[in-house]
Motif scaffolding. Structure first.
Motif, PDB file in Angstrom:
ATOM      1  N   ARG A 136       0.845  -1.190   0.000  1.00  0.00           N
ATOM      2  CA  ARG A 136       0.000   0.000   0.000  1.00  0.00           C
ATOM      3  C   ARG A 136       0.882   1.242   0.000  1.00  0.00           C
ATOM      4  O   ARG A 136       2.051   1.174   0.355  1.00  0.00           O
ATOM      5  CB  ARG A 136      -0.902  -0.010   1.227  1.00  0.00           C
ATOM      6  N   SER A 137       0.336   2.337  -0.408  1.00  0.00           N
ATOM      7  CA  SER A 137       0.982   3.648  -0.424  1.00  0.00           C
ATOM      8  C   SER A 137       2.362   3.609  -1.083  1.00  0.00           C
ATOM      9  O   SER A 137       3.265   4.343  -0.709  1.00  0.00           O
ATOM     10  CB  SER A 137       1.088   4.221   1.003  1.00  0.00           C
ATOM     11  N   GLY A 138       2.495   2.702  -2.068  1.00  0.00           N
ATOM     12  CA  GLY A 138       3.708   2.720  -2.896  1.00  0.00           C
ATOM     13  C   GLY A 138       4.987   2.299  -2.198  1.00  0.00           C
ATOM     14  O   GLY A 138       6.061   2.336  -2.796  1.00  0.00           O
ATOM     15  N   LEU A 139       4.885   1.892  -0.959  1.00  0.00           N
ATOM     16  CA  LEU A 139       6.090   1.491  -0.233  1.00  0.00           C
ATOM     17  C   LEU A 139       6.450   0.057  -0.604  1.00  0.00           C
ATOM     18  O   LEU A 139       5.642  -0.848  -0.456  1.00  0.00           O
ATOM     19  CB  LEU A 139       5.841   1.593   1.274  1.00  0.00           C
ATOM     20  N   ILE A 140       7.668  -0.107  -1.114  1.00  0.00           N
ATOM     21  CA  ILE A 140       8.085  -1.454  -1.506  1.00  0.00           C
ATOM     22  C   ILE A 140       8.557  -2.211  -0.263  1.00  0.00           C
ATOM     23  O   ILE A 140       9.370  -1.713   0.515  1.00  0.00           O
ATOM     24  CB  ILE A 140       9.206  -1.384  -2.557  1.00  0.00           C
ATOM     25  N   THR A 141       8.008  -3.391  -0.107  1.00  0.00           N
ATOM     26  CA  THR A 141       8.396  -4.227   1.034  1.00  0.00           C
ATOM     27  C   THR A 141       9.008  -5.497   0.479  1.00  0.00           C
ATOM     28  O   THR A 141       8.556  -6.003  -0.532  1.00  0.00           O
ATOM     29  CB  THR A 141       7.163  -4.592   1.869  1.00  0.00           C
ATOM     30  N   TYR A 142      10.021  -6.035   1.120  1.00  0.00           N
ATOM     31  CA  TYR A 142      10.671  -7.200   0.535  1.00  0.00           C
ATOM     32  C   TYR A 142      11.302  -8.108   1.583  1.00  0.00           C
ATOM     33  O   TYR A 142      11.644  -7.678   2.679  1.00  0.00           O
ATOM     34  CB  TYR A 142      11.726  -6.783  -0.497  1.00  0.00           C
ATOM     35  N   TRP A 143      11.382  -9.368   1.170  1.00  0.00           N
ATOM     36  CA  TRP A 143      12.147 -10.362   1.930  1.00  0.00           C
ATOM     37  C   TRP A 143      13.611 -10.174   1.558  1.00  0.00           C
ATOM     38  O   TRP A 143      13.919  -9.888   0.399  1.00  0.00           O
ATOM     39  CB  TRP A 143      11.685 -11.760   1.552  1.00  0.00           C
ATOM     40  N   GLN A 144      14.490 -10.317   2.544  1.00  0.00           N
ATOM     41  CA  GLN A 144      15.915 -10.150   2.255  1.00  0.00           C
ATOM     42  C   GLN A 144      16.725 -11.195   2.997  1.00  0.00           C
ATOM     43  O   GLN A 144      16.394 -11.591   4.117  1.00  0.00           O
ATOM     44  CB  GLN A 144      16.359  -8.742   2.665  1.00  0.00           C
ATOM     45  N   THR A 145      17.810 -11.634   2.350  1.00  0.00           N
ATOM     46  CA  THR A 145      18.656 -12.653   2.986  1.00  0.00           C
ATOM     47  C   THR A 145      19.835 -11.994   3.685  1.00  0.00           C
ATOM     48  O   THR A 145      20.067 -10.798   3.554  1.00  0.00           O
ATOM     49  CB  THR A 145      19.238 -13.626   1.938  1.00  0.00           C
ATOM     50  N   VAL A 146      20.576 -12.821   4.378  1.00  0.00           N
ATOM     51  CA  VAL A 146      21.859 -12.387   4.938  1.00  0.00           C
ATOM     52  C   VAL A 146      22.797 -12.037   3.772  1.00  0.00           C
ATOM     53  O   VAL A 146      22.554 -12.430   2.631  1.00  0.00           O
ATOM     54  CB  VAL A 146      22.493 -13.511   5.795  1.00  0.00           C
ATOM     55  N   THR A 147      23.863 -11.330   4.067  1.00  0.00           N
ATOM     56  CA  THR A 147      24.814 -10.979   3.010  1.00  0.00           C
ATOM     57  C   THR A 147      25.824 -12.108   2.814  1.00  0.00           C
ATOM     58  O   THR A 147      25.837 -13.086   3.579  1.00  0.00           O
ATOM     59  CB  THR A 147      25.560  -9.675   3.349  1.00  0.00           C
ATOM     60  N   TRP A 148      26.669 -11.925   1.795  1.00  0.00           N
ATOM     61  CA  TRP A 148      27.590 -13.005   1.422  1.00  0.00           C
ATOM     62  C   TRP A 148      28.883 -12.931   2.229  1.00  0.00           C
ATOM     63  O   TRP A 148      29.975 -13.036   1.685  1.00  0.00           O
ATOM     64  CB  TRP A 148      27.894 -12.916  -0.081  1.00  0.00           C
ATOM     65  N   ARG A 149      28.756 -12.722   3.541  1.00  0.00           N
ATOM     66  CA  ARG A 149      29.929 -12.635   4.398  1.00  0.00           C
ATOM     67  C   ARG A 149      30.798 -13.869   4.321  1.00  0.00           C
ATOM     68  O   ARG A 149      31.988 -13.834   4.517  1.00  0.00           O
ATOM     69  CB  ARG A 149      29.489 -12.474   5.863  1.00  0.00           C
TER      70      ARG A 149
END
Ligand SMILES: *[C@@H]1O[C@H](CO)[C@@H](O)[C@H](O)[C@H]1NC(C)=O
Ligand SMILES: *[C@@H]1O[C@H](CO)[C@@H](O)[C@H](O)[C@H]1NC(C)=O
Ligand SMILES: *[C@@H]1O[C@H](CO)[C@@H](O)[C@H](O)[C@H]1NC(C)=O
Ligand SMILES: *[C@@H]1O[C@H](CO)[C@@H](O)[C@H](O)[C@H]1NC(C)=O
Ligand SMILES: *[C@@H]1O[C@H](CO)[C@@H](O)[C@H](O)[C@H]1NC(C)=O
Ligand SMILES: *[C@@H]1O[C@H](CO)[C@@H](O)[C@H](O)[C@H]1NC(C)=O
Ligand SMILES: [Ca+2]
Length: 533
Positions: free
Chosen positions: A107-120
């Motif tokens: 809603r209201s144009g806000l992008i929401t997303y799943w994110q993983t850990v980084t490639w540490r």
């Protein structure tokens, strides 16, 4: 037009039987048409409208701990690799990136997303599996679109399952270099032809680096495959549907119960992995769009979400989650999927009791293979049921037998003989659990026992004597409850009657003499009489 039919918000109301012609194809299972003989139902092949299946999907992400934020972690982006001020923190709703953000309505144009850990942990691979499940067989009607934020993966496989996740098969490979990653020549879906439309290809179209904001979407192309038959603008869907009937595997190709994304290498933003800045490598997915329809085998025009599961609203006297069976009582004909042909209305292939066609489809639970048609009842019935069965489908047991409910209906021993005791039972039939009907005084499952107060002698008879109420008297003893055996001076059923009546002297010692005398008297008299004469 085809897409607007289901992807737009203005769905056509389902109740609209009057304007069949104005509606999309295969939208109606039946309609009331007026004929010379009045209004009659006509039945058609029908299928539900496509739905945004992300609303109903269950997401499972592997391995555990691949979602970022636990513990909190900083990351940067490929475009801004040295400004690592962004944070992922699972405990803070504003900074958390849980899997459900792949399917939310933004809603209201806000992008929401799943994110993983980084490639540490580089060079250990950064991999994740995302399994999408519906517990329902579905058919794709449009491209699958997966929207990646911060760059699309450079190596990825889309897989599908047709059996609720028991086995999987690749659906499409994605890589920035198909030969390098999968040893496959790169292809584009739009180059497929009718001869190879169901081939599993590797494509480079969605994996090369173009900047993370320019192209975020990875597609599984359904429309371009449909277009091979329906034309570039999908105007000739009839021709696609006709092909689905005749071309083996075409329909199955678009069918699935689960999807799985195997993310094998994240976006690199260039050719090499920069080991000194691994915080810019991760996966982030903001949306998974799956437009599909429930597979209802052309027997339903609606598919509803009931108790957490999608369920076809079956017509044509079919039933099951996918309308994959005939309803009870409508099995005289074998079940068949509806058919798209002949166009425009297809064939409903209903499960009605169409006896004239059903003789060859004789269902006798394995106890007979012969049926006959009873005209005046309009039914097909098995004849010569074996194994002590009877009934229209040899589904009952003959008189004198009862059903073993734990046995399969086609078990040769499904009917067990009642074995009622012929002396103790009223007849040779028993009830559903094998109990016979007993005569008075008789008991036991098979009526071979006597109730208290009765004794067995080819059936149960009331006791003549016993040790409690019907006591033998005057020293008599009870023999097997059948009779009192009395001392010499007494008689009667319970030895209650003395033999010495009328003031005669009578003791046990003379009793025998007396009775002998009584027995001999007529003889003596005869002898004496003849001597005197
Ligand atoms: C993804 O699934 C495949 C197949 O079950 C498995 O071999 C692989 O280890 C999984 N990958 C991850 C990262 O869990
Ligand atoms: C899947 O669907 C079937 C049929 O509707 C249902 O019996 C079963 O319980 C469902 N399984 C789950 C895990 O929801
Ligand atoms: C499919 O066939 C066409 C023409 O026959 C060919 O150009 C194309 O490369 C083929 N695609 C695949 C994936 O084999
Ligand atoms: C289902 O069977 C009943 C009884 O034979 C019949 O009246 C009805 O029309 C059938 N329904 C369909 C959709 O064929
Ligand atoms: C009923 O059938 C089951 C399964 O075949 C079998 O194990 C059982 O012994 C049968 N019961 C009787 C009373 O025959
Ligand atoms: C059969 O009769 C017995 C004894 O009367 C009873 O307990 C049992 O429930 C009956 N079974 C059926 C199926 O009627
Ligand atoms: Ca989202």
């Amino acid at each position: 037009w085809y897409l607007s039919r289901f992807s737009g918000p203005s769905e056509i109301p389902s109740y609209s039987q009057a304007c069949h012609a104005a509606r999309g194809q295969y939208d109606l299972c039946k309609s009331l048409v007026s004929t010379d003989e009045g209004a009659v139902w006509e039945h058609y092949a029908c299928q539900p409208k496509a739905q945004a299946m992300k609303e109903y999907m269950h997401i499972h992400v592997e391995p555990p701990g691949v979602t970022c934020g636990n513990p909190p972690e900083r990351f940067c982006t490929l475009e801004n690799p040295y400004l690592c001020s962004d944070e992922c923190d699972a405990s803070n709703p504003d900074l958390a990136h849980p899997p459900q953000l792949m399917q939310d309505r933004e809603r209201s144009g806000l992008i929401t997303y799943w994110q993983t850990v980084t490639w540490r942990r580089y060079p250990e691979p950064l991999q994740a599996n995302i399994t999408l499940s519906w517990n329902k067989t579905l058919e794709l009607t449009d491209d699958i679109q997966i929207t990646f934020e911060y760059g699309r993966p450079t190596v990825m496989v889309l897989e599908k399952s047709l059996n609720f996740g028991r086995t999987w098969q690749p659906y499409q490979y994605y890589a920035d270099d198909c030969v390098d990653a999968f040893n496959m020549a790169p292809r584009r879906a739009r180059d497929l032809t009718a001869a190879n439309v169901t081939r599993v290809i590797c494509t480079e179209q969605y994996s090369r680096w173009v900047g993370s904001k320019n192209e975020k979407v990875v597609r599984f192309e359904v429309r371009s495959r449909f277009a091979i038959f329906a034309g570039p603008r999908l105007l000739d869907m009839e021709s696609l549907y006709t092909r689905m009937e005749s071309m083996k595997g075409l329909r199955d190709f678009f069918t699935f119960t689960n999807l799985r994304l195997r993310l094998l290498r994240p976006a690199l933003g260039g050719t090499y992995v920069q080991r000194d800045n691994l915080l810019k490598y991760f996966y982030a997915i903001s949306n998974v769009e799956v437009l599909a329809r429930c597979k209802c085998n052309l027997h339903a025009s609606q598919c509803l979400y009931v108790d957490g599961n999608l369920q076809c609203q079956c017509e044509h006297n079919t039933t099951g989650q996918d309308c994959q069976r005939c309803k009870k009582g409508f099995k005289a004909k074998t079940w068949k999927s509806g058919s798209y042909i002949p166009t425009p209305n297809g064939s409903p292939n209903t499960c009605d009791v169409d006896v004239s066609l059903s003789l060859s489809d004789c269902e006798c639970n394995g106890h007979s293979n012969r049926c006959s048609y009873i005209d005046f009842l309009n039914i097909v019935t098995c004849v010569s049921c074996k194994h002590n069965t009877r009934g229209q489908n040899c589904e009952h047991c003959r008189m004198g037998f009862y059903k073993n409910t734990s046995a399969e209906p086609d078990d040769e021993n499904v009917c067990i003989e009642c074995n009622c005791n012929t002396m103790g039972s009223l007849h040779d039939r028993c009830n559903g659990t094998g109990f016979c009907q007993c005569k008075e005084g008789t008991t036991g499952v098979k009526c071979d026992d006597c109730l208290p107060g009765y004794y067995w002698k080819q059936g149960c008879f009331p006791n003549v004597c016993d040790d409690e109420l019907l006591l033998c008297q005057n020293g008599g003893t009870c023999a097997q409850n059948q009779r009192c055996s009395c001392p010499p001076d007494f008689k009667g059923v319970l030895c209650q009657q003395s033999r010495c009546e009328g003031g005669k002297k009578c003791n046990s010692a003379s009793a025998l003499t007396l009775s002998l005398a009584l027995l001999l008297c007529p003889l003596l008299a005869t002898l004496l009489g003849s001597a005197a004469s």
